[in-house]
Motif scaffolding. Structure first.
Motif, mmCIF file in Angstrom:
data_model
loop_
_atom_site.group_PDB
_atom_site.id
_atom_site.type_symbol
_atom_site.label_atom_id
_atom_site.label_comp_id
_atom_site.label_asym_id
_atom_site.label_seq_id
_atom_site.Cartn_x
_atom_site.Cartn_y
_atom_site.Cartn_z
ATOM 1 N N LEU A 223 31.497 35.406 40.244
ATOM 2 C CA LEU A 223 30.389 35.905 41.070
ATOM 3 C C LEU A 223 29.416 36.748 40.247
ATOM 4 O O LEU A 223 28.215 36.685 40.426
ATOM 5 N N LEU A 224 29.979 37.522 39.341
ATOM 6 C CA LEU A 224 29.139 38.414 38.524
ATOM 7 C C LEU A 224 28.680 37.735 37.227
ATOM 8 O O LEU A 224 27.965 38.334 36.436
ATOM 9 N N GLN A 225 29.126 36.527 37.035
ATOM 10 C CA GLN A 225 28.858 35.772 35.809
ATOM 11 C C GLN A 225 29.236 36.585 34.567
ATOM 12 O O GLN A 225 28.470 36.700 33.612
ATOM 13 N N ALA A 226 30.435 37.175 34.647
ATOM 14 C CA ALA A 226 30.949 37.970 33.531
ATOM 15 C C ALA A 226 32.195 37.280 32.984
ATOM 16 O O ALA A 226 32.947 36.672 33.754
ATOM 17 N N PRO A 227 32.433 37.368 31.663
ATOM 18 C CA PRO A 227 33.616 36.713 31.096
ATOM 19 C C PRO A 227 34.913 37.432 31.451
ATOM 20 O O PRO A 227 34.916 38.641 31.659
ATOM 21 N N LEU A 228 35.981 36.638 31.517
ATOM 22 C CA LEU A 228 37.306 37.200 31.805
ATOM 23 C C LEU A 228 38.303 36.652 30.797
ATOM 24 O O LEU A 228 38.350 35.448 30.537
ATOM 25 N N GLU A 229 39.077 37.535 30.190
ATOM 26 C CA GLU A 229 40.177 37.116 29.318
ATOM 27 C C GLU A 229 41.488 37.513 29.970
ATOM 28 O O GLU A 229 41.633 38.648 30.442
ATOM 29 N N VAL A 230 42.439 36.579 30.008
ATOM 30 C CA VAL A 230 43.761 36.894 30.527
ATOM 31 C C VAL A 230 44.682 37.138 29.335
ATOM 32 O O VAL A 230 44.781 36.291 28.440
ATOM 33 N N CYS A 231 45.319 38.278 29.281
ATOM 34 C CA CYS A 231 46.128 38.640 28.111
ATOM 35 C C CYS A 231 47.596 38.774 28.463
ATOM 36 O O CYS A 231 47.956 39.522 29.373
ATOM 37 N N TYR A 232 48.420 38.030 27.708
ATOM 38 C CA TYR A 232 49.862 38.061 27.930
ATOM 39 C C TYR A 232 50.580 38.952 26.919
ATOM 40 O O TYR A 232 51.736 39.248 27.076
ATOM 41 N N SER A 233 49.872 39.331 25.849
ATOM 42 C CA SER A 233 50.542 40.112 24.801
ATOM 43 C C SER A 233 49.564 41.106 24.182
ATOM 44 O O SER A 233 48.355 41.045 24.429
ATOM 45 N N LYS A 234 50.116 41.947 23.358
ATOM 46 C CA LYS A 234 49.290 42.940 22.675
ATOM 47 C C LYS A 234 48.265 42.238 21.776
ATOM 48 O O LYS A 234 47.100 42.651 21.710
ATOM 49 N N GLU A 235 48.713 41.147 21.095
ATOM 50 C CA GLU A 235 47.829 40.414 20.184
ATOM 51 C C GLU A 235 46.623 39.857 20.934
ATOM 52 O O GLU A 235 45.491 39.958 20.478
ATOM 53 N N GLU A 236 46.918 39.274 22.091
ATOM 54 C CA GLU A 236 45.826 38.707 22.892
ATOM 55 C C GLU A 236 44.855 39.790 23.370
ATOM 56 O O GLU A 236 43.658 39.565 23.446
ATOM 57 N N CYS A 237 45.403 40.942 23.649
ATOM 58 C CA CYS A 237 44.549 42.062 24.059
ATOM 59 C C CYS A 237 43.625 42.481 22.922
ATOM 60 O O CYS A 237 42.451 42.788 23.138
ATOM 61 N N LEU A 238 44.178 42.507 21.711
ATOM 62 C CA LEU A 238 43.367 42.872 20.541
ATOM 63 C C LEU A 238 42.273 41.839 20.293
ATOM 64 O O LEU A 238 41.129 42.186 19.995
ATOM 65 N N GLU A 239 42.650 40.558 20.453
ATOM 66 C CA GLU A 239 41.658 39.479 20.305
ATOM 67 C C GLU A 239 40.531 39.633 21.309
ATOM 68 O O GLU A 239 39.348 39.477 20.975
ATOM 69 N N ALA A 240 40.916 39.924 22.557
ATOM 70 C CA ALA A 240 39.906 40.090 23.615
ATOM 71 C C ALA A 240 38.966 41.246 23.277
ATOM 72 O O ALA A 240 37.756 41.157 23.494
ATOM 73 N N GLN A 241 39.536 42.308 22.730
ATOM 74 C CA GLN A 241 38.710 43.463 22.347
ATOM 75 C C GLN A 241 37.658 43.068 21.313
ATOM 76 O O GLN A 241 36.507 43.478 21.401
ATOM 77 N N THR A 242 38.093 42.273 20.341
ATOM 78 C CA THR A 242 37.162 41.810 19.307
ATOM 79 C C THR A 242 36.072 40.954 19.939
ATOM 80 O O THR A 242 34.893 41.096 19.656
ATOM 81 N N LYS A 243 36.504 40.081 20.828
ATOM 82 C CA LYS A 243 35.581 39.184 21.509
ATOM 83 C C LYS A 243 34.514 39.950 22.315
ATOM 84 O O LYS A 243 33.359 39.551 22.390
ATOM 85 N N PHE A 244 34.953 41.061 22.889
ATOM 86 C CA PHE A 244 34.038 41.829 23.744
ATOM 87 C C PHE A 244 33.400 43.015 23.010
ATOM 88 O O PHE A 244 32.953 43.971 23.647
ATOM 89 N N ALA A 245 33.360 42.939 21.699
ATOM 90 C CA ALA A 245 32.830 44.048 20.905
ATOM 91 C C ALA A 245 31.400 44.421 21.311
ATOM 92 O O ALA A 245 31.025 45.590 21.296
ATOM 93 N N GLU A 246 30.636 43.422 21.700
ATOM 94 C CA GLU A 246 29.216 43.664 22.012
ATOM 95 C C GLU A 246 28.973 44.115 23.457
ATOM 96 O O GLU A 246 27.845 44.366 23.843
ATOM 97 N N TYR A 247 30.021 44.158 24.238
ATOM 98 C CA TYR A 247 29.836 44.496 25.658
ATOM 99 C C TYR A 247 29.814 46.006 25.870
ATOM 100 O O TYR A 247 30.407 46.770 25.106
ATOM 101 N N ASP A 248 29.091 46.445 26.922
ATOM 102 C CA ASP A 248 29.018 47.886 27.220
ATOM 103 C C ASP A 248 30.317 48.395 27.836
ATOM 104 O O ASP A 248 30.820 49.451 27.474
#
Ligand SMILES: Nc1nc2c(ncn2[C@@H]2O[C@H](COP(=O)(O)OP(=O)(O)O)[C@@H](O)[C@H]2O)c(=O)[nH]1
Ligand SMILES: [Mg+2]
Length: 360
Positions: A223-248
């Motif tokens: 609805l908000l046209q915002a990206p969503l990452e689903v994280c199952y592990s700490k590694e995936e969470c870190l990846e998502a953080q990198t991916k969203f580096a440019e987000y506020d």
């Protein structure tokens, strides 16, 4: 504590009686002009009715010879009976035996405290403080008493600067038990940050225990046209953080199911980027019982919680348990939510606003 009604021809006469019976530490609660019937009710005389109280534990309560003060001028005479003293606030009165003789504004204060759902102990403390507050005997109007009552209740809450902080950090995470309203509230916060402040937002879901939970957040993200990452592990969470580096702002949803298990808390600590700029909120349902809220709070004691969010204030008749939790934890409330509509049913209040809601 001793409380007594005195009737006398004048205030001066009443003060004399009070001093004689209760001593110098007596406090006048209320006074009013009355008509006193004489001669089997055929004649009426002006009289004054005074309610005075003496706290037996009063430190300065020394015995006064019955004749002391007699023959003094009126001004000096009334001085010998105290009005409310702010410095005595710490003392506690048990008013339960004296309810009938309390002046109406104080009775009303008592009813308000009871209706607000505060614990007996809290009610007693606040009433006692009210009796010892700076409201002078003559100012005991309903308006003054209500105002003072709100002031006393607000004083016990965490200070104002811990309340309306809004969304400031890059990462925003909501904790709490299942059904408390985390996902709905996260969507409200994300939507208002995006729509009102025009920020670039993204979502992370770590609630992987239930398919439905991810689906729910996905709907809001779409609805908000915002990206969503689903994280199952700490590694995936870190990846998502990198991916969203440019987000506020990155809004992180968590599961609540296993909040009783220590392992779950450890998992959370690993997955959530606590080390980077993070605002963490503990979400509690305002309609939960006080004891349950306290239990949730202790379960999450190892996780740094910045502020509370109280949900479902529309579903409860009293905010008493919320008040108790706030005064005991001294953690401020960032938001209250009052309905299921996303994003509108959320508000940010000051301690004063909150006390007003509590008294409504
Ligand atoms: N009445 C009311 N319902 C709410 C409020 N916040 C959330 N809910 C409802 O509570 C239920 C559980 O919410 P959800 O966000 O899924 O909770 P979660 O398990 O903590 O993520 C849903 O039906 C929500 O619509 C609120 O402020 N008022
Ligand atoms: Mg959820």
């Amino acid at each position: 504590m001793k409380i007594k009604k005195f009737t006398a021809a004048s205030m001066q006469e009443a003060a004399k009686q009070i001093k004689k019976e209760l001593g110098n530490d007596a406090v006048i609660l209320n006074s009013k002009q009355v008509k006193k019937r004489k001669w089997l009710g055929l004649r009426a005389e002006q009289a004054v009715e005074v309610i005075a109280v003496l706290d037996r534990e009063s430190r300065g309560a020394k015995k006064i010879p019955p004749h002391a003060g007699e023959g003094k001028k009126k001004a000096e005479m009334t001085d010998t009976v105290q009005t409310f003293q702010p410095q005595q606030q710490a003392r506690k009165f048990d008013l339960s035996h004296y309810k009938e003789v309390l002046p109406e504004p104080l009775k009303k204060a008592e009813r308000l405290l009871d209706r607000a759902g505060l614990t007996d102990q809290m009610q007693k403390t606040v009433l006692s403080e009210l009796l010892h507050s700076s409201i002078a005997a003559g100012d005991l109007t309903e308006e003054n008493v209500t105002f003072k009552l709100q002031e006393l209740l607000a004083e016990k809450l965490p200070s104002k600067d811990r309340w309306q902080e809004g969304i400031q950090s890059k990462y925003v995470v909501l904790f709490g038990s299942t059904g408390a309203g985390k996902t709905t509230t996260l969507a409200k916060l994300a939507a208002s940050t995006m729509l009102e402040e025009h920020k670039k937002i993204a979502f992370i879901s770590t609630d992987t225990y239930r398919i439905a939970a991810v689906e729910q957040l996905k709907t809001y993200a779409e609805l908000l046209q915002a990206p969503l990452e689903v994280c199952y592990s700490k590694e995936e969470c870190l990846e998502a953080q990198t991916k969203f580096a440019e987000y506020d702002h990155v809004f992180i949803d968590t599961a609540g199911r296993n909040f009783k298990e220590e392992q779950y808390i450890t998992e959370l600590q690993e997955m959530i980027p606590f080390e980077s700029g993070l605002q963490s909120f503990l979400v509690l349902s305002a309609s939960a019982k006080y004891e349950d809220m306290k239990q949730v709070l202790s379960r999450f004691s190892d996780i740094p919680v910045n502020q509370f969010i109280f949900t479902k204030t529309d579903e409860t008749a009293s905010l008493g348990s919320v008040y108790q939790v706030l005064t005991e934890s001294m953690i401020g409330a960032a938001f209250l939510t009052n309905g299921q509509n996303v994003p509108e049913d959320i508000l940010s209040v000051s301690p004063k606003d909150f006390v007003r809601m509590l008294m409504e």
